[in-house]
Write a protein that holds these residues in place. Structure first.
Motif, PDB file in Angstrom:
ATOM      1  N   TYR A 293       0.813  -1.245   0.055  1.00 51.56           N
ATOM      2  CA  TYR A 293      -0.202   0.086   0.007  1.00 51.56           C
ATOM      3  C   TYR A 293       0.876   1.300  -0.042  1.00 51.56           C
ATOM      4  N   LYS A 294       1.966   1.124   0.739  1.00 52.77           N
ATOM      5  CA  LYS A 294       2.769   2.377   0.768  1.00 52.77           C
ATOM      6  C   LYS A 294       3.443   2.560  -0.624  1.00 52.77           C
ATOM      7  N   GLN A 295       3.957   1.434  -1.318  1.00 50.87           N
ATOM      8  CA  GLN A 295       4.557   1.936  -2.462  1.00 50.87           C
ATOM      9  C   GLN A 295       3.373   2.345  -3.513  1.00 50.87           C
ATOM     10  N   LEU A 296       2.136   1.967  -3.410  1.00 49.29           N
ATOM     11  CA  LEU A 296       1.304   2.639  -4.158  1.00 49.29           C
ATOM     12  C   LEU A 296       1.017   3.850  -4.015  1.00 49.29           C
ATOM     13  N   GLN A 297       1.042   4.342  -2.609  1.00 52.32           N
ATOM     14  CA  GLN A 297       0.829   5.747  -2.329  1.00 52.32           C
ATOM     15  C   GLN A 297       2.003   6.484  -2.973  1.00 52.32           C
ATOM     16  N   LYS A 298       3.264   6.091  -2.992  1.00 51.39           N
ATOM     17  CA  LYS A 298       4.315   6.539  -3.303  1.00 51.39           C
ATOM     18  C   LYS A 298       4.221   7.037  -4.967  1.00 51.39           C
TER      19      LYS A 298
END
Length: 628
Positions: A293-298
């Motif tokens: 999820y954090k990678q997608l946010q980035k």
């Protein structure tokens, strides 16, 4: 700061507006579908608006201007006016008032548009410059010389999270397989975590074999030949998104592969062994780890940052898979999305039909997220030889490309989706694919309301003459990407031959047959900048002014006018996403999305269009990029 009671000012404003008739376009409810069909205002009714403008601004209270967390001045006032000292430099796309000198914003919406009146009192006082932002005084802001304003720009066909992923390891612009492998090696060496752990996946995007000095498919052997890259799981996506190039480690993890893939190709050598390239539906065989999820946010943040910097306020995402759909739904619930997103839910023919069970998302999260369209792939891409043609490829007579979905399936599911109220968006590139899809649309629309459903052909690249007229007759929207034209023009005739190529990217022919065109970029496949699309549409030459037909343009008779191109990036995308009642033009009552450009793209020489910069991108009346 305590709340201000401004009721007496609002009452006075209402009275003054009635007297002054500040009605070049007075704030009023905007009926759906009306934006592009209203009749012009009779001549002689342009108001004496400066006094009206000032009185309107005085009628509202103003907060203090402060700096945002990004260090850029942020408009926080409830109301302000933006005007030009040089005349009507605001291109509204409003049918009744296409060009005006001033716009007025209150809160998140446009409230009025108009022209400075010669006889208005206080004219010199206001024209002398900015008023200070102090309690009780209005914001009256002026464009700098040469600047113009256009409505917020939209991209009708893009891939949001995929664009963010390309920032990780971009591969575009290489001239050979070896140079591409060098970039992969450099990426690995620059990341200690990946360098030290050979089990971690290495992913990149953007290689384009049509631009290499030796135009051929790459193989896993090239990756294994580099000692740093060898032995690692490597998955590299092609520029057009229709091919994967993988390493030996990935191939070996797949174990047994099918001899054939319907709607796809596993590229093999002369001995029948896979070489490491998978086309179209065959790409689904390659299993990659899902991003966190954090990678997608980035990735999302990287895309939005670039999108705002080029004037984009809305993007149509051409294919939400389950992961991306859930991500954007979650983001819209937890915060206000920083950009408007119109999503198309990916259709997987191997899964159960969901058109009657999945709940559409319509203007969720403060009018920032909608998912009411389905995305279906009919064929592959011209670049990779997967576009479905009526006749064999000119440079490869052994194939006509392929359909990624059976015509029978299209004829079954398109009517079902339409019956359940979904906009159907079909990827179709080859002339056969476009003809098959138009056949399915024609049959389905016989019992449907085309205005309510607004079906779209995504790309609509190669069209037989008989099919061009059907766009207008059926009311099907052609969602096209002008930058594809100036990318593909260098190899298109080799692929299609001298006659069939005339039906490729035939924008003028489509428009002249009465069809509506909406413009996009297909980023990250092409440059995200909408002005690159604008330039390509009106010139049909490369950024350096060249084309296979010379500096006059590649099939110049297919050029769009500047007015058509601007509409294709503003009002037409709004119509294509069912939002023309709230965005797409600078019209009172609509959301205040607009862009300030450094120069007038509607009048400067065409070769100067690409030197235009975005001064400010504004959404809901507040800057998200630059300053006003």
């Amino acid at each position: 700061m305590p709340p201000v009671d401004d009721s007496h000012l609002r009452k006075r404003s209402t009275a003054l507006e009635k007297v002054l008739h500040f009605n070049d376009k007075a704030a009023a409810p905007v009926p759906t579908h009306a934006a592009s069909h209203t009749s012009p205002t009779p001549s002689g009714r342009l108001p004496k608006v400066l006094l009206g403008l000032v009185s309107l601004a005085l009628s509202s209270y103003f907060a203090y201007t402060k700096f945002s967390s990004l260090g850029q001045p942020d408009l926080l006032s409830e109301s302000y006016a933006l005007c030009s000292r040089e005349g009507a430099q605001i291109y509204t796309l409003d049918a009744q008032n296409p060009r005006v000198q001033c716009l007025v914003v209150h809160g998140s919406k446009f409230t009025s548009i108009g022209s400075l009146a010669h006889a208005a009192p206080m004219k010199d006082q206001v024209l002398s410059g900015w008023r200070e932002t102090t309690p009780g005084q209005p914001h009256v802001r002026f464009l700098k010389p040469g600047q113009i304003v256009v409505p917020g720009l939209s991209d009708s066909h893009a891939h949001i999270l995929e664009y963010g992923a390309t920032k990780q390891m971009p591969l575009e612009g290489t001239s050979s397989v070896a140079e591409t492998v060098e970039r992969v090696r450099a990426y690995i060496e620059a990341d200690p975590d990946i360098f030290e752990d050979k089990t971690k996946f290495v992913e990149g995007w953007g290689w384009d074999h049509t631009k290499w000095l030796l135009e051929e498919w790459p193989t896993y052997h090239a990756l294994e030949a580099d000692p740093v890259v060898a032995g690692r799981p490597v998955v590299l996506q092609s520029k057009d998104g229709h091919a994967l190039w993988v390493s030996l480690a990935v191939l070996e993890s797949l174990r047994s592969l099918p001899a054939e893939v319907e709607g796809g190709v596993i590229v093999r050598d002369s001995c029948g062994k896979p070489t490491g390239v998978f086309l179209d539906n065959a790409q689904d065989l390659v299993i990659r780890p899902e991003p966190t999820y954090k990678q997608l946010q980035k990735r999302f943040a990287a895309t939005v940052k670039d999108a705002h910097s080029v004037g984009l306020t809305a993007v149509h995402d051409a294919g939400f898979n389950p992961m991306s759909l859930e991500f954007f739904r979650r983001e819209a619930k937890s915060t206000t999305l920083p950009i408007r997103i119109y999503g198309m839910k990916y259709f997987d023919e191997t899964a159960a039909y969901w058109g009657d069970s999945f709940e559409k998302i319509v203007r969720a999260g403060n009018d920032r997220l909608s998912v009411r369209g389905v995305k279906i792939f009919a064929d592959g891409a011209l670049r990779s030889g997967g576009a479905a043609l009526y006749e064999p490829y000119h440079d490869n007579p052994e194939t006509r490309g392929f359909m990624r979905i059976a015509p029978e399936t299209l004829n079954e599911v398109i009517p079902k989706f339409m019956k359940d109220g979904w906009q159907v968006n079909v990827h179709a590139i080859g002339d056969r694919a476009n003809g098959v899809v138009l056949d399915a649309f024609e049959a389905a629309l016989a019992k449907a309301n085309v205005t309510a459903l607004r079906p779209r052909l995504e790309h609509a690249q190669i069209l037989a003459q008989k099919d061009m007229a059907r766009f207008g007759d059926l009311g099907v929207i052609a969602s096209v990407q002008p930058t594809h034209a100036i990318s593909d023009m260098w190899f298109a005739e080799d692929r299609l031959g001298p006659e069939r190529v005339k039906g490729l990217y035939a924008f003028r022919s489509i428009i002249d047959h009465g069809a509506r065109i909406t413009l996009g970029s297909d980023f990250p496949v092409e440059d995200m900048n909408p002005l690159a699309g604008f330039y390509a549409a009106i010139t049909r030459v490369s950024p350096d002014g060249k084309s296979p037909h010379g500096p006059g343009g590649w099939f110049p008779e297919q050029r769009m006018t500047r007015e058509e191109a601007l509409k294709g990036m503003t009002l037409d995308p709004a119509y294509a996403s069912f939002t023309e009642d709230i965005i797409g033009s600078i019209t009172p009552g609509k959301l205040a999305d607009y862009v300030v450009l450094s120069q007038d793209i509607m009048t400067v020489p065409a070769d100067r269009v690409l030197s235009t910069s975005v001064v400010a991108t504004v959404m809901d009346g507040k800057p998200v990029y630059g300053t006003v």
